[in-house]
Design a protein around this motif. Structure first.
Motif, PDB file in Angstrom:
ATOM      1  N   TYR A  54       9.432   0.765  -5.372  1.00  0.00           N
ATOM      2  CA  TYR A  54       8.157   0.151  -5.362  1.00  0.00           C
ATOM      3  C   TYR A  54       7.482   0.109  -3.956  1.00  0.00           C
ATOM      4  O   TYR A  54       6.328   0.257  -3.783  1.00  0.00           O
ATOM      5  N   LEU A  55       8.348  -0.298  -2.924  1.00  0.00           N
ATOM      6  CA  LEU A  55       7.871  -0.466  -1.683  1.00  0.00           C
ATOM      7  C   LEU A  55       7.379   0.874  -0.938  1.00  0.00           C
ATOM      8  O   LEU A  55       6.379   1.015  -0.242  1.00  0.00           O
ATOM      9  N   ALA A  56       8.305   1.916  -1.300  1.00  0.00           N
ATOM     10  CA  ALA A  56       7.956   3.370  -0.593  1.00  0.00           C
ATOM     11  C   ALA A  56       7.126   4.106  -1.095  1.00  0.00           C
ATOM     12  O   ALA A  56       6.640   4.853  -0.328  1.00  0.00           O
ATOM     13  N   ALA A  57       6.832   3.860  -2.505  1.00  0.00           N
ATOM     14  CA  ALA A  57       5.779   4.777  -3.249  1.00  0.00           C
ATOM     15  C   ALA A  57       4.499   4.752  -2.572  1.00  0.00           C
ATOM     16  O   ALA A  57       3.928   5.789  -2.493  1.00  0.00           O
ATOM     17  N   ASP A  58       3.931   3.603  -2.250  1.00  0.00           N
ATOM     18  CA  ASP A  58       2.752   3.622  -1.887  1.00  0.00           C
ATOM     19  C   ASP A  58       2.414   4.000  -0.565  1.00  0.00           C
ATOM     20  O   ASP A  58       1.469   4.772   0.068  1.00  0.00           O
ATOM     21  N   THR A  59       3.647   3.906   0.401  1.00  0.00           N
ATOM     22  CA  THR A  59       3.542   4.244   1.710  1.00  0.00           C
ATOM     23  C   THR A  59       3.491   5.554   1.872  1.00  0.00           C
ATOM     24  O   THR A  59       2.592   6.376   2.658  1.00  0.00           O
ATOM     25  N   VAL A  60       4.332   6.437   1.054  1.00  0.00           N
ATOM     26  CA  VAL A  60       4.531   7.796   1.221  1.00  0.00           C
ATOM     27  C   VAL A  60       3.304   8.404   0.610  1.00  0.00           C
ATOM     28  O   VAL A  60       2.651   9.498   1.159  1.00  0.00           O
ATOM     29  N   ALA A  61       2.623   8.038  -0.685  1.00  0.00           N
ATOM     30  CA  ALA A  61       1.563   8.674  -0.982  1.00  0.00           C
ATOM     31  C   ALA A  61       0.150   8.520  -0.104  1.00  0.00           C
ATOM     32  O   ALA A  61      -0.548   9.305   0.186  1.00  0.00           O
ATOM     33  N   THR A  62       0.344   7.237   0.607  1.00  0.00           N
ATOM     34  CA  THR A  62      -0.882   7.336   1.659  1.00  0.00           C
ATOM     35  C   THR A  62      -0.862   7.820   2.721  1.00  0.00           C
ATOM     36  O   THR A  62      -1.728   8.541   3.433  1.00  0.00           O
ATOM     37  N   MET A  63       0.644   8.223   3.406  1.00  0.00           N
ATOM     38  CA  MET A  63       0.979   9.256   4.572  1.00  0.00           C
ATOM     39  C   MET A  63       0.312  10.349   3.815  1.00  0.00           C
ATOM     40  O   MET A  63      -0.132  11.427   4.793  1.00  0.00           O
ATOM     41  N   ALA A  64       0.737  10.902   2.571  1.00  0.00           N
ATOM     42  CA  ALA A  64       0.292  12.328   2.360  1.00  0.00           C
ATOM     43  C   ALA A  64      -1.285  12.529   2.146  1.00  0.00           C
ATOM     44  O   ALA A  64      -1.698  13.597   2.563  1.00  0.00           O
ATOM     45  N   LEU A  65      -1.941  11.546   1.937  1.00  0.00           N
ATOM     46  CA  LEU A  65      -3.240  11.440   1.791  1.00  0.00           C
ATOM     47  C   LEU A  65      -3.987  11.535   3.255  1.00  0.00           C
ATOM     48  O   LEU A  65      -4.878  12.439   3.712  1.00  0.00           O
ATOM     49  N   GLY A  66      -3.419  10.846   4.224  1.00  0.00           N
ATOM     50  CA  GLY A  66      -3.944  11.251   5.505  1.00  0.00           C
ATOM     51  C   GLY A  66      -3.365  12.370   6.129  1.00  0.00           C
ATOM     52  O   GLY A  66      -4.282  12.963   7.103  1.00  0.00           O
ATOM     53  N   ASP A 112       3.237 -10.029  -5.520  1.00  0.00           N
ATOM     54  CA  ASP A 112       2.089  -8.983  -5.749  1.00  0.00           C
ATOM     55  C   ASP A 112       0.798  -9.120  -6.432  1.00  0.00           C
ATOM     56  O   ASP A 112       0.002  -8.731  -6.279  1.00  0.00           O
ATOM     57  N   ASP A 113       1.139 -10.065  -7.698  1.00  0.00           N
ATOM     58  CA  ASP A 113      -0.090 -10.503  -8.505  1.00  0.00           C
ATOM     59  C   ASP A 113      -0.826 -11.259  -7.811  1.00  0.00           C
ATOM     60  O   ASP A 113      -2.188 -11.161  -7.683  1.00  0.00           O
ATOM     61  N   GLU A 114      -0.471 -12.055  -6.566  1.00  0.00           N
ATOM     62  CA  GLU A 114      -1.208 -13.208  -6.093  1.00  0.00           C
ATOM     63  C   GLU A 114      -2.035 -12.288  -5.136  1.00  0.00           C
ATOM     64  O   GLU A 114      -3.176 -12.519  -4.375  1.00  0.00           O
ATOM     65  N   LEU A 115      -1.384 -11.096  -4.557  1.00  0.00           N
ATOM     66  CA  LEU A 115      -2.212 -10.493  -3.444  1.00  0.00           C
ATOM     67  C   LEU A 115      -2.916  -9.221  -3.960  1.00  0.00           C
ATOM     68  O   LEU A 115      -3.037  -8.002  -3.483  1.00  0.00           O
ATOM     69  N   TRP A 116      -3.617  -9.331  -5.363  1.00  0.00           N
ATOM     70  CA  TRP A 116      -4.637  -8.451  -5.862  1.00  0.00           C
ATOM     71  C   TRP A 116      -5.583  -7.743  -4.913  1.00  0.00           C
ATOM     72  O   TRP A 116      -6.021  -7.047  -4.895  1.00  0.00           O
ATOM     73  N   LEU A 117      -6.317  -8.729  -4.289  1.00  0.00           N
ATOM     74  CA  LEU A 117      -7.369  -8.448  -3.265  1.00  0.00           C
ATOM     75  C   LEU A 117      -6.895  -7.554  -2.194  1.00  0.00           C
ATOM     76  O   LEU A 117      -7.750  -6.715  -1.741  1.00  0.00           O
ATOM     77  N   ARG A 118      -5.664  -7.453  -2.149  1.00  0.00           N
ATOM     78  CA  ARG A 118      -5.120  -6.554  -0.738  1.00  0.00           C
ATOM     79  C   ARG A 118      -5.198  -5.068  -1.447  1.00  0.00           C
ATOM     80  O   ARG A 118      -5.343  -4.210  -0.892  1.00  0.00           O
ATOM     81  N   HIS A 119      -4.669  -5.089  -2.816  1.00  0.00           N
ATOM     82  CA  HIS A 119      -4.555  -3.719  -3.501  1.00  0.00           C
ATOM     83  C   HIS A 119      -6.028  -3.405  -3.596  1.00  0.00           C
ATOM     84  O   HIS A 119      -6.390  -1.986  -3.709  1.00  0.00           O
ATOM     85  N   LEU A 120      -6.789  -4.277  -3.977  1.00  0.00           N
ATOM     86  CA  LEU A 120      -8.358  -3.893  -3.884  1.00  0.00           C
ATOM     87  C   LEU A 120      -8.771  -3.339  -2.714  1.00  0.00           C
ATOM     88  O   LEU A 120      -9.582  -2.278  -2.916  1.00  0.00           O
ATOM     89  N   LEU A 121      -8.533  -3.910  -1.633  1.00  0.00           N
ATOM     90  CA  LEU A 121      -8.902  -3.345  -0.421  1.00  0.00           C
ATOM     91  C   LEU A 121      -8.139  -1.856  -0.141  1.00  0.00           C
ATOM     92  O   LEU A 121      -9.074  -0.980   0.169  1.00  0.00           O
ATOM     93  N   GLY A 122      -6.908  -1.593  -0.702  1.00  0.00           N
ATOM     94  CA  GLY A 122      -6.151  -0.370  -0.575  1.00  0.00           C
ATOM     95  C   GLY A 122      -7.153   0.549  -1.471  1.00  0.00           C
ATOM     96  O   GLY A 122      -7.126   1.688  -1.105  1.00  0.00           O
ATOM     97  N   LEU A 123      -7.333   0.030  -2.561  1.00  0.00           N
ATOM     98  CA  LEU A 123      -8.261   0.906  -3.557  1.00  0.00           C
ATOM     99  C   LEU A 123      -9.528   1.483  -3.005  1.00  0.00           C
ATOM    100  O   LEU A 123      -9.706   2.509  -3.027  1.00  0.00           O
ATOM    101  N   ALA A 124     -10.267   0.795  -2.421  1.00  0.00           N
ATOM    102  CA  ALA A 124     -11.562   1.047  -1.616  1.00  0.00           C
ATOM    103  C   ALA A 124     -11.059   2.077  -0.718  1.00  0.00           C
ATOM    104  O   ALA A 124     -11.774   3.165  -0.392  1.00  0.00           O
ATOM    105  N   LEU A 125     -10.392   1.764   0.250  1.00  0.00           N
ATOM    106  CA  LEU A 125      -9.813   2.707   1.530  1.00  0.00           C
ATOM    107  C   LEU A 125      -9.467   4.093   1.065  1.00  0.00           C
ATOM    108  O   LEU A 125      -9.532   5.083   1.388  1.00  0.00           O
ATOM    109  N   GLN A 126      -8.428   4.052   0.099  1.00  0.00           N
ATOM    110  CA  GLN A 126      -7.731   5.415  -0.558  1.00  0.00           C
ATOM    111  C   GLN A 126      -8.824   6.114  -1.073  1.00  0.00           C
ATOM    112  O   GLN A 126      -8.769   7.394  -1.229  1.00  0.00           O
ATOM    113  N   THR A 127      -9.659   5.495  -1.886  1.00  0.00           N
ATOM    114  CA  THR A 127     -10.509   6.122  -2.630  1.00  0.00           C
ATOM    115  C   THR A 127     -11.721   6.972  -1.731  1.00  0.00           C
ATOM    116  O   THR A 127     -12.084   7.749  -1.908  1.00  0.00           O
ATOM    117  N   GLY A 128     -12.071   6.141  -0.750  1.00  0.00           N
ATOM    118  CA  GLY A 128     -12.937   6.426   0.481  1.00  0.00           C
ATOM    119  C   GLY A 128     -12.189   7.830   0.906  1.00  0.00           C
ATOM    120  O   GLY A 128     -12.925   9.027   1.052  1.00  0.00           O
TER     121      GLY A 128
END
Length: 489
Positions: A54-66, A112-128
């Motif tokens: 769970y912790l590594a999946a997002d990091t690896v995908a973000t690195m690949a996008l970069g 993680d549920d309480e930090l949904w705004l952080r995921h929303l920011l990640g959505l905006a950045l990764q979508t960009g």
């Protein structure tokens, strides 16, 4: 030496993106297969595997996008995009799909549920980033057209995850609960009659079913999967993915075989995530997973005091020389391994028997009858302890101590009576059920919710069962209880 370094550098540049995409695929597969097992498994290995993935999946995908966005600078002199770079850009929407996560897990913990705004920011950045790479690499080729379809699939999947996290946050859940104050009280005779006709097995089955629903709401995408718009979106995404798979397979092969098999693997993953729920639905009658672990942890205080059991690392360290032994032991203490082992070595996992459930349910129903009698007679006196009911008023002092002291006193008494008189077991059993009920009602709701992702806990089931019976002030469940009647039938 310089030639070797240059060779390794070239190899790394050639394989870094492939390795990251393949690693992201592995993490997604782990989450698909193991993610939902936390609901009915308390094994440390399962929780550790899910935690790492769970912790590594997002990091690896973000690195690949970069890396993909960085590779856009590698174009030929005539302005045409390199074929491999174009294929790399085609991976971007699939990485968004990975960031959306599987249906079996959206949150590892309540935080993680309480930090949904952080995921929303990640959505905006990764979508960009994904849109940037998509627009910069647009050439009107078949891959560019296929990427258009997959961008929609990836964005919808990522946005869906953010929406589910927001829906499972405490503020949203509180806002969705409508408090009703015109409900009948715990003395309602229909309520008592309803549970009198219900066996302990069925009562605990109802509670397990409700807590399983709560787990799905807090930690998975069940709230979306089983909604009308969620099913519609999945049908659209599945159709688009199938179209992309067919068109990609029929297209001219201008890329390396290694890239092609990775793309097909990614398409398989997206298909698997969308068909996994349908497989579960169609096979639910054939393969029925447990709703929780149906086990509880038992801690032997006397064994801990006497240090009867060795540490798990003692057989290994016994083979080491004395001076190394003390150094390794000191290192273990610094890392907290010794303290952890001292807590865990005297803990055993025991299956909760039907006889224990029956005893607990009988005790709670007796408490409900007493509460109803007190309500009708306006007797506001304190409810009697089990030691008083069994005619052992001389033991009342033990129940007037602090809760932690009561546990220690009755822990010792249980061990002594286990060896001595069997006739004392009814008194001891009722006393322990009293303390279980006390502990269940004095735990915060967030603590009960956290236990759902660790295989469940007996205290949580007792807490919810007491709420059904009107024995707690935390919340009330509206009448009529259709789910109870359905299970009883």
């Amino acid at each position: 030496m310089e030639a070797l370094v240059q060779t390794l550098t070239n190899r790394w540049k050639e394989w870094q993106l492939r390795g990251l995409v393949l690693l992201s695929l592995i993490f997604q597969t782990i989450l698909i297969v193991v993610g939902n097992r936390r609901k009915y498994s308390n094994q440390l290995l399962v929780r550790f595997a899910v935690w790492v993935a769970y912790l590594a999946a997002d990091t690896v995908a973000t690195m690949a996008l970069g890396i993909i966005s960085n590779d856009l600078g590698d174009t030929s002199h005539n302005g045409e995009l390199d074929a491999n770079i174009e294929l790399h850009v085609f991976w971007a929407p699939f990485l968004l799909l990975h960031l959306g996560g599987p249906d079996t897990i959206t949150a590892y913990s309540l935080e993680d549920d309480e930090l949904w705004l952080r995921h929303l920011l990640g959505l905006a950045l990764q979508t960009g980033v994904a849109l940037y790479t998509f627009l910069m690499a647009w050439r009107g080729s078949h891959l560019s057209i296929l990427s258009t379809l997959m961008v929609f699939v990836g964005l919808s999947k990522y946005a869906e995850r953010t929406w589910v996290l927001r829906s499972a946050s405490s503020e949203q859940i509180k806002g969705s609960v409508i408090a009703r104050r015109d409900l009948p009280g715990p003395s309602n005779p229909n309520l008592l009659k309803e549970y009198d006709n219900l066996s302990s097995e069925k009562a605990f089955e109802v509670v397990a079913m409700e807590l399983a629903f709560m787990y799905d709401l807090l930690y998975t995408k069940a709230s979306v999967v089983y909604s009308r718009w969620g099913l519609t979106l999945r049908c659209i995404n599945l159709s688009l993915t199938c179209i992309v798979l067919v068109l990609f397979s029929l297209a001219d092969d201008k890329h390396s075989t290694g890239h092609s098999f990775l793309i097909l693997d990614l398409v398989w993953l997206s298909l698997h995530k969308r068909t996994s729920i349908l497989k579960v639905i169609t096979s639910i009658q054939l393969f029925k997973n447990p709703r929780w672990s149906n086990s509880m942890a038992q801690y032997n205080q006397l064994s801990f005091a006497l240090r009867e059991k060795p540490m798990i690392y003692d057989p290994i360290l016994s083979q080491v020389k004395p001076h190394l032994y003390h150094r390794i032991l000191k290192l273990f203490k610094c890392l907290g391994i010794v303290e952890k082992q001292e807590k865990e070595r005297d803990v055993t996992k025991e299956v909760i028997s039907n006889s224990l459930k029956e005893w607990i349910f009988k005790h709670l129903k007796e408490r409900l009858k007493v509460k109803a009698t007190v309500h009708e007679t306006s007797d506001v006196g304190r409810q009697k302890f089990a030691v008083e009911i069994y005619g052992h008023g001389e033991l009342k002092w033990s129940m007037e101590k602090g809760f932690d002291e009561r546990i220690l006193i009755w822990h010792i008494a249980t061990d002594i009576c286990y060896i001595a008189l069997q006739q004392k077991w009814n008194l001891i059993a009722d006393t322990w059920v009293e303390m279980l009920a006390h502990a269940a009602t004095h735990c915060e709701g967030s603590q009960h919710r956290q236990q759902l992702r660790r295989g469940g806990q007996l205290l949580t089931h007792i807490w919810l069962l007491m709420a059904h019976l009107g024995l707690t002030d935390h919340f009330q469940i509206p009448q009529p209880r259709d789910i109870t009647r359905l299970t009883a039938k």
